[in-house]
Design a protein around this motif. Structure first.
Motif, PDB file in Angstrom:
ATOM      1  N   LEU A  64       0.959  -1.154  -0.137  1.00  0.00           N
ATOM      2  CA  LEU A  64      -0.013  -0.120  -0.194  1.00  0.00           C
ATOM      3  C   LEU A  64       0.715   1.158  -0.053  1.00  0.00           C
ATOM      4  O   LEU A  64       0.692   2.199  -0.714  1.00  0.00           O
ATOM      5  CB  LEU A  64      -0.926  -0.062   1.264  1.00  0.00           C
ATOM      6  CG  LEU A  64      -1.967   0.999   1.308  1.00  0.00           C
ATOM      7  CD1 LEU A  64      -2.757   1.207  -0.139  1.00  0.00           C
ATOM      8  CD2 LEU A  64      -2.832   1.112   2.391  1.00  0.00           C
ATOM      9  N   GLY A  65       1.964   1.282   0.664  1.00  0.00           N
ATOM     10  CA  GLY A  65       2.552   2.373   0.839  1.00  0.00           C
ATOM     11  C   GLY A  65       3.396   2.610  -0.573  1.00  0.00           C
ATOM     12  O   GLY A  65       3.752   3.898  -1.161  1.00  0.00           O
ATOM     13  N   ASP A  66       3.968   1.625  -1.326  1.00  0.00           N
ATOM     14  CA  ASP A  66       4.399   1.670  -2.602  1.00  0.00           C
ATOM     15  C   ASP A  66       3.315   2.145  -3.646  1.00  0.00           C
ATOM     16  O   ASP A  66       3.849   2.993  -4.472  1.00  0.00           O
ATOM     17  CB  ASP A  66       4.948   0.152  -3.140  1.00  0.00           C
ATOM     18  CG  ASP A  66       6.156  -0.437  -2.128  1.00  0.00           C
ATOM     19  OD1 ASP A  66       6.945   0.441  -1.176  1.00  0.00           O
ATOM     20  OD2 ASP A  66       6.207  -1.504  -1.956  1.00  0.00           O
ATOM     21  N   TYR A  67       2.207   1.703  -3.488  1.00  0.00           N
ATOM     22  CA  TYR A  67       1.264   2.325  -4.347  1.00  0.00           C
ATOM     23  C   TYR A  67       1.143   3.771  -4.210  1.00  0.00           C
ATOM     24  O   TYR A  67       1.184   4.461  -5.206  1.00  0.00           O
ATOM     25  CB  TYR A  67      -0.292   1.794  -4.206  1.00  0.00           C
ATOM     26  CG  TYR A  67      -1.350   2.380  -4.637  1.00  0.00           C
ATOM     27  CD1 TYR A  67      -1.477   2.185  -6.150  1.00  0.00           C
ATOM     28  CD2 TYR A  67      -2.150   3.312  -4.113  1.00  0.00           C
ATOM     29  CE1 TYR A  67      -2.577   2.878  -6.844  1.00  0.00           C
ATOM     30  CE2 TYR A  67      -3.226   3.773  -4.709  1.00  0.00           C
ATOM     31  CZ  TYR A  67      -3.345   3.812  -5.977  1.00  0.00           C
ATOM     32  OH  TYR A  67      -4.323   4.492  -6.559  1.00  0.00           O
ATOM     33  N   LEU A  68       1.092   4.618  -2.845  1.00  0.00           N
ATOM     34  CA  LEU A  68       0.819   5.592  -2.783  1.00  0.00           C
ATOM     35  C   LEU A  68       1.884   6.494  -2.911  1.00  0.00           C
ATOM     36  O   LEU A  68       1.969   7.595  -3.678  1.00  0.00           O
ATOM     37  CB  LEU A  68       0.497   5.957  -1.167  1.00  0.00           C
ATOM     38  CG  LEU A  68      -0.976   5.222  -0.670  1.00  0.00           C
ATOM     39  CD1 LEU A  68      -0.991   5.299   0.814  1.00  0.00           C
ATOM     40  CD2 LEU A  68      -2.118   6.263  -1.162  1.00  0.00           C
TER      41      LEU A  68
END
Length: 175
Positions: A25-29
């Protein structure tokens, strides 16, 4: 765990849960919202808001104050507020309009700050969250719907245990 996504379809919530479980999720953001902003002071926020207002809502009532507010909490479901207060001054009524933005937006990506400012500016014309309100938001920021979803993902990510600065890797989510 996905309290910010409660109104979204179960399929989207499942996608998000898979991203969380995989630690992506952090990578997506980071891949989509890595750009920071320089709007750190209340004066800079007022100027930023005024510029958006001038561009999209020239005929709307003037704003008296725009500021970051550390008292606004995500828990209270308030990321920003728009208030009006009317006072009697002599024989006239004077209306003050204020926008307060949660201080978490000082560190949030630039697109999320714009989304919340657009949301609060839309309340100058439309008080309720109705179809006309969301059309106005979409007019001021064409990606409003995606930004609102991704802001909810950002808020979810911030509450994850051990959430660190995201690493820039793009991914895809479809609502």
């Amino acid at each position: 765990m996905l309290k910010y996504l409660a109104g979204y379809p179960a399929t989207l919530q499942a996608q998000v849960q898979q991203m969380i479980d995989a630690g992506r999720l952090g990578d997506y953001l980071a891949g989509h919202y890595g750009e920071a902003h320089t709007v750190q002071s209340d004066r800079a926020l007022f100027d930023y808001t005024q510029a958006l207002k001038q561009r999209h809502l020239r005929n709307a009532a003037p704003l008296d104050k725009v500021c970051y507010d550390s008292k606004l909490k995500v828990i209270q479901h308030a990321l920003g507020t728009h208030t009006r207060s009317t006072r009697v001054q002599g024989s006239q009524l004077k209306t003050r309009r204020e926008i307060r933005i949660a201080s978490l937006f000082r560190e949030a990506p630039a697109d999320f700050l714009k989304m919340i400012v657009v949301h609060e500016l839309a309340h100058l014309k439309e008080l309720d969250h109705n179809k006309a309100f969301y059309q106005l938001c979409q007019h001021m920021e064409p990606r409003y719907g995606q930004l609102e979803l991704d802001l909810r993902l950002y808020l979810t990510w911030r509450e994850l245990p051990g959430a660190a600065a995201p690493v820039a890797v793009a991914g895809e989510l479809t609502p």
